[in-house]
Design an enzyme around this catalytic site. Structure first.
Site, PDB file in Angstrom:
ATOM      1  N   HIS A 175       0.869  -1.180   0.000  1.00 16.91           N
ATOM      2  CA  HIS A 175       0.000   0.000   0.000  1.00 16.91           C
ATOM      3  C   HIS A 175       0.912   1.238   0.000  1.00 16.91           C
ATOM      4  O   HIS A 175       2.014   1.198   0.557  1.00 16.91           O
ATOM      5  CB  HIS A 175      -0.836  -0.045   1.278  1.00 16.91           C
ATOM      6  CG  HIS A 175      -1.915   0.986   1.362  1.00 16.91           C
ATOM      7  ND1 HIS A 175      -1.684   2.276   1.772  1.00 16.91           N
ATOM      8  CD2 HIS A 175      -3.238   0.903   1.120  1.00 16.91           C
ATOM      9  CE1 HIS A 175      -2.825   2.945   1.776  1.00 16.91           C
ATOM     10  NE2 HIS A 175      -3.788   2.136   1.376  1.00 16.91           N
ATOM     11  N   ASP A 201       2.801  -4.757   8.098  1.00 16.56           N
ATOM     12  CA  ASP A 201       1.593  -3.976   7.877  1.00 16.56           C
ATOM     13  C   ASP A 201       0.436  -4.975   7.866  1.00 16.56           C
ATOM     14  O   ASP A 201       0.187  -5.633   6.865  1.00 16.56           O
ATOM     15  CB  ASP A 201       1.710  -3.228   6.544  1.00 16.56           C
ATOM     16  CG  ASP A 201       0.396  -2.589   6.121  1.00 16.56           C
ATOM     17  OD1 ASP A 201      -0.625  -2.794   6.818  1.00 16.56           O
ATOM     18  OD2 ASP A 201       0.375  -1.905   5.083  1.00 16.56           O
ATOM     19  N   GLN A 238      -4.712  -5.474   6.609  1.00 17.73           N
ATOM     20  CA  GLN A 238      -5.668  -6.377   5.955  1.00 17.73           C
ATOM     21  C   GLN A 238      -5.614  -7.786   6.546  1.00 17.73           C
ATOM     22  O   GLN A 238      -6.341  -8.669   6.090  1.00 17.73           O
ATOM     23  CB  GLN A 238      -5.396  -6.462   4.445  1.00 17.73           C
ATOM     24  CG  GLN A 238      -5.539  -5.156   3.697  1.00 17.73           C
ATOM     25  CD  GLN A 238      -6.985  -4.681   3.601  1.00 17.73           C
ATOM     26  OE1 GLN A 238      -7.927  -5.430   3.869  1.00 17.73           O
ATOM     27  NE2 GLN A 238      -7.176  -3.436   3.230  1.00 17.73           N
ATOM     28  N   LYS A 287     -10.822  -0.963   9.799  1.00 13.25           N
ATOM     29  CA  LYS A 287     -10.947  -2.128   8.916  1.00 13.25           C
ATOM     30  C   LYS A 287     -11.344  -3.361   9.707  1.00 13.25           C
ATOM     31  O   LYS A 287     -11.556  -4.434   9.142  1.00 13.25           O
ATOM     32  CB  LYS A 287      -9.629  -2.375   8.186  1.00 13.25           C
ATOM     33  CG  LYS A 287      -9.266  -1.249   7.219  1.00 13.25           C
ATOM     34  CD  LYS A 287      -8.041  -1.592   6.414  1.00 13.25           C
ATOM     35  CE  LYS A 287      -7.404  -0.379   5.781  1.00 13.25           C
ATOM     36  NZ  LYS A 287      -8.126   0.127   4.608  1.00 13.25           N
ATOM     37  N   CYS A 337      -4.627   2.464  -3.872  1.00 13.40           N
ATOM     38  CA  CYS A 337      -3.400   2.928  -3.224  1.00 13.40           C
ATOM     39  C   CYS A 337      -2.244   1.956  -3.442  1.00 13.40           C
ATOM     40  O   CYS A 337      -1.356   1.834  -2.586  1.00 13.40           O
ATOM     41  CB  CYS A 337      -3.590   3.182  -1.719  1.00 13.40           C
ATOM     42  SG  CYS A 337      -4.742   4.480  -1.373  1.00 13.40           S
TER      43      CYS A 337
HETATM   44  C1  LIG Z   1      -2.429  -3.001   3.474  1.00 11.54           C
HETATM   45  C2  LIG Z   1      -2.790  -1.625   3.937  1.00 11.54           C
HETATM   46  N1  LIG Z   1      -1.874  -0.871   4.558  1.00 11.54           N
HETATM   47  C3  LIG Z   1      -2.151   0.348   5.015  1.00 11.54           C
HETATM   48  C4  LIG Z   1      -3.391   0.914   4.857  1.00 11.54           C
HETATM   49  C5  LIG Z   1      -3.618   2.307   5.367  1.00 11.54           C
HETATM   50  O1  LIG Z   1      -4.502   2.298   6.419  1.00 11.54           O
HETATM   51  P1  LIG Z   1      -5.053   3.673   7.040  1.00 11.54           P
HETATM   52  O2  LIG Z   1      -5.497   4.488   5.868  1.00 11.54           O
HETATM   53  O3  LIG Z   1      -6.163   3.245   7.920  1.00 11.54           O
HETATM   54  O4  LIG Z   1      -3.916   4.291   7.775  1.00 11.54           O
HETATM   55  C6  LIG Z   1      -4.375   0.172   4.222  1.00 11.54           C
HETATM   56  C7  LIG Z   1      -5.749   0.694   4.038  1.00 11.54           C
HETATM   57  O5  LIG Z   1      -6.114   1.418   3.182  1.00 11.54           O
HETATM   58  C8  LIG Z   1      -4.070  -1.118   3.741  1.00 11.54           C
HETATM   59  O6  LIG Z   1      -4.987  -1.847   3.099  1.00 11.54           O
END
Ligand SMILES: Cc1ncc(COP(=O)(O)O)c(C=O)c1O
Lengths: 149, 415
Positions: free
Chosen positions: B129, B206, B209, B232, B370
Site C-alpha cells: 500500500h 503492515d 488487511q 478495517k 493505493c
Molecule cells: C495493506 C494496507 N496498509 C495500510 C493501509 C492504510 O490504512 P489507514 O489508511 O487506515 O492508515 C491500508 C488501508 O487502506 C491497507 O490496506
C-alpha cells in the site's frame, strides 16, 4: 435509480469503443496539456494546432473510463475549426449543466447533449469534465498538469 | 450475537448486529463488498461511542474525578484488549496511533531514522500500500539510503527467493505487508521475519488487511513491529495501534512533543514519559479508542477461526462465480489468499464497472487501491475489487455476479 441507460447512451459507447481523434498529436501541434484524475487514475493529454485563435486541429490521448473517453472524443469533434473563445463558451455551457445544475441549451450543445446523463452521477461528473479542463489549459498554454482535485 | 465454539456460524444473526447492512441501495438490498476499504460497525461499537459521550466523557490521565477515572480505565483497558488480541507480551508494547499509516510513520521516524546510514537498505515488496512505500522513500531521499523492492510473480505471490537474496549486511529494516490489499496475497511473514533477523534487520508487518481475517500472534510471528487500523476491523476511523517490542520502543525517541508524553518540563528540558505514553502526545482519541476495543471483543467472541473458515469458503465461491463470466480477468492467485477478489472486465474501465455495480446495490472499490505499482505490474490502469467480511453471504456474491453480467449487458459485450 438514476438512469444508467442515459449515462451509457449508444453514442457514448460508440465513442468509447472507437474514440475519434485519438492516439495522436496533430501534425503541427503547438499547444498541449496533461490532465489527471488522481482518484481513478484517468490520464488525458489534449493537443491542438492553434492558429490565429482558431483550433485548426485537435486530438487526445490517454487512458480513462467510458465517460471521460467519450467526452474527450466528442469534444475534439465539436471543437475542430472553432475559435478558442467558442471552445471556452461551449465548456461553460457544459459546466453549467453538469456542475451548476442549469437547464441544458440544446441548440448550443448539439451532439454533446449525450454527455449530460452524467449529471445524475455526481461521482462521475469529473470524468466528463477532465478533458475539457485539460483543453482549456492547452488553450492557455499552461504547463502544469490539470487535476480534478 | 453469542456463539460457542461448537455452534455453526449463524450469518443472519451476525448480520442483525450491523445496522448499515440492512438497507437498500438503488432499489436493491445492499451487497457491501468494500470491506478492504473499511468494515461496517456492529451495534456494540456504535453504542460504545454514544455511551462514552453520554456518561464518561472527560479527559484521560489528568483528573482525579470519577468521570476521568472511568474514561481512563476504559481507555487503558483497551490497551489490554489490543495486547491480548495480538498476544503481545505486555500492554506497554501497544501504542495507539491514528491508524496504520501513522504507525508506519512513527516507526520510520522514531526507530529507523536514527539508525539509518547512507547506503543502508530498506526492504519492501511490490505489493505494498502507498502508506508502506512513501514514508520509506522520504527517509531514503533525505538520508541517502536505498529502497529495495521484492518482486511478485504473475499470481501476485511474493518472490521469496528474491527476498532472501536481497538480504545482507546493508539491510537495516524490512517493512512488509502481511496481507496485500489489492491482491489478497497472504505473505509468509514468519519466514520473512526469521530471514531478516538472521542478517540483524528488524521487521514491521503492515497487518491492516490481516487482522480482520486471521488470528495474529506477534510472539509466534516474532516480528518487531506490527500495525493495524481499527476501521478495517469493526472499529471507528482515526484510530489504530502499533505493537512494538519493548526493547525497541524503549530505544525510540518521541516524534511529537506535547502534553501526556512528558514526566516533567522546565524551560531547560523535558523528561520523557514512559513507553508507550512517550509516543502519544496530546489528548488522545478517547472515544474511538474505547470503541476499537469493543470491536475487537466482538470479533473475538465470534472467533477468528470461524471467520477465516467462512470467508475462505465465500472467496472460493466468489472466485468460481466471477471466473465463469466471459471476459473477466482475475488478479491475485497466490497459493495463500484472503478475502479479496480483484478483477477487470475486458473492454470496460473499472470506474464504469463500479458505477454499474452500484446501480445494482453492490459496493466495490474501483481504482488503484493505493497500490499504483501493482497496477503497473499487471499493466492495467485500475481494477475493481470485491473484499469480503464474515457478514457477507453467497447472496452478496450472486449480486456481484449479476452486476458483472449487467456491465457486460450495458457495454453490449453479450452479443
Ligand atoms: C495493506 C494496507 N496498509 C495500510 C493501509 C492504510 O490504512 P489507514 O489508511 O487506515 O492508515 C491500508 C488501508 O487502506 C491497507 O490496506
Amino acid at each position: 435509480m438514476n438512469d444508467l441507460r442515459e449515462l451509457y447512451e449508444e453514442v457514448i459507447l460508440d465513442h468509447n469503443r472507437n474514440p475519434r481523434n485519438f492516439g495522436r498529436r496533430p501534425p503541427e501541434c503547438n499547444r498541449a496539456a496533461h490532465g489527471h484524475n488522481p482518484l481513478c487514475g484517468d490520464q488525458v493529454e489534449v493537443s491542438m494546432t492553434l492558429r490565429d485563435g482558431v483550433i485548426e486541429d485537435i486530438a487526445f490521448d490517454g487512458e480513462g473510463c467510458a465517460i471521460s473517453t467519450a467526452s474527450a472524443s466528442m469534444m475534439t469533434q465539436a471543437l475542430k475549426g472553432r475559435t478558442g473563445k467558442e471552445a471556452r463558451s461551449l465548456f461553460d455551457a457544459m459546466h453549467a449543466v453538469l456542475v451548476e445544475e442549469a437547464e441544458p441549451d440544446h441548440d448550443r450543445l448539439g451532439k454533446l447533449a449525450a454527455l449530460l446523463g452524467v449529471k445524475d452521477f455526481p461521482m462521475r461528473v469529473k470524468c466528463a469534465t477532465l478533458p475539457w479542463h485539460t483543453m482549456e489549459a492547452a488553450l492557455e498554454g499552461r504547463d502544469a498538469p490539470v487535476t480534478t482535485e | 450475537m453469542r456463539t460457542d465454539d461448537t455452534a455453526a456460524f449463524d450469518v443472519e444473526a451476525v448480520r442483525a448486529d450491523f445496522p448499515a447492512l440492512d438497507q437498500e441501495v438503488n432499489g436493491h438490498p445492499l451487497a457491501y463488498l468494500d470491506n478492504g476499504a473499511t468494515s461496517q460497525k456492529p451495534r456494540a461499537v456504535i453504542e460504545a461511542l454514544r455511551d462514552y459521550y453520554e456518561r464518561d466523557n472527560s479527559n484521560v490521565h489528568r483528573g482525579v474525578h470519577t468521570l476521568s477515572e472511568r474514561a481512563t480505565a476504559a481507555y487503558e483497558g483497551t490497551r489490554e484488549k489490543v495486547r491480548s488480541f495480538l498476544n503481545a507480551p505486555s500492554e506497554r508494547e501497544i501504542v495507539f496511533a491514528r491508524g496504520t499509516t501513522e504507525a508506519i510513520n512513527l516507526v520510520a521516524n522514531g526507530f529507523v531514522r536514527p539508525r539509518l546510514r547512507e547506503g543502508d537498505e530498506i526492504v519492501i515488496s511490490h505489493m505494498e500500500h502507498h502508506s508502506n512505500i512513501v514514508p520509506w522513500q522520504m527517509l531514503r531521499d533525505e538520508l541517502g539510503a536505498k529502497l529495495r523492492v521484492v518482486p511478485i510473480d504473475d499470481d501476485g505471490a511474493l518472490d521469496l527467493d528474491a527476498y532472501l537474496a536481497m538480504l545482507g549486511p546493508r539491510t537495516r529494516f524490512v517493512s512488509m505487508t502481511h496481507v496485500a490489499n489489492s491482491l489478497g496475497t497472504v505473505n509468509p511473514v514468519r519466514e520473512i521475519v526469521e530471514a531478516a533477523h538472521a542478517v540483524g534487520a528488524q521487521v514491521l508487518l503492515d497487518s491492516a488487511q490481516a487482522v480482520p481475517h486471521l488470528a495474529v500472534d506477534v510472539q509466534a510471528l516474532d516480528c518487531d513491529f506490527l500495525a493495524f487500523s481499527a476501521h478495517k476491523v469493526l472499529g471507528p476511523t482515526g484510530i489504530g495501534a502499533l505493537y512494538g517490542r519493548m526493547e525497541h520502543l524503549e530505544s525510540m525517541v518521541p516524534w511529537q512533543g506535547g502534553g501526556d508524553m512528558i514526566l516533567a518540563v522546565t524551560f531547560e528540558k523535558a523528561t520523557w514519559n514512559a513507553v508507550p505514553y512517550r509516543f502519544e502526545a496530546g489528548t488522545p482519541n478517547i472515544a474511538d479508542t474505547i470503541a476499537m476495543g469493543v470491536g475487537l471483543d466482538y470479533l473475538r467472541e465470534i472467533g477468528l477461526d470461524r471467520v477465516a473458515a467462512w470467508e475462505h469458503d465465500l472467496l472460493a465461491y466468489a472466485d468460481e462465480r466471477v471466473r465463469a463470466i466471459p471476459g473477466v480477468r482475475i488478479f491475485g492467485d497466490a497459493p495463500e489468499k484472503s478475502s479479496i477478489l480483484s478483477f477487470v472486465i475486458e473492454g470496460v474501465h473499472a470506474h464504469d464497472v463500479g458505477t454499474i455495480l452500484d446501480s445494482e446495490g453492490v459496493a466495490v472499490r474501483t481504482g488503484h487501491h493505493c497500490t499504483m505499482p501493482v497496477m503497473a505490474r499487471f499493466d492495467v490502469p485500475a481494477m475493481a475489487r470485491a473484499s469480503l467480511a464474515f457478514y457477507n453471504t453467497r447472496g452478496d456474491i450472486d449480486a456481484l455476479a449479476r452486476g458483472i453480467e449487467k456491465v457486460r449487458d450495458v457495454f453490449r459485450l453479450n452479443r
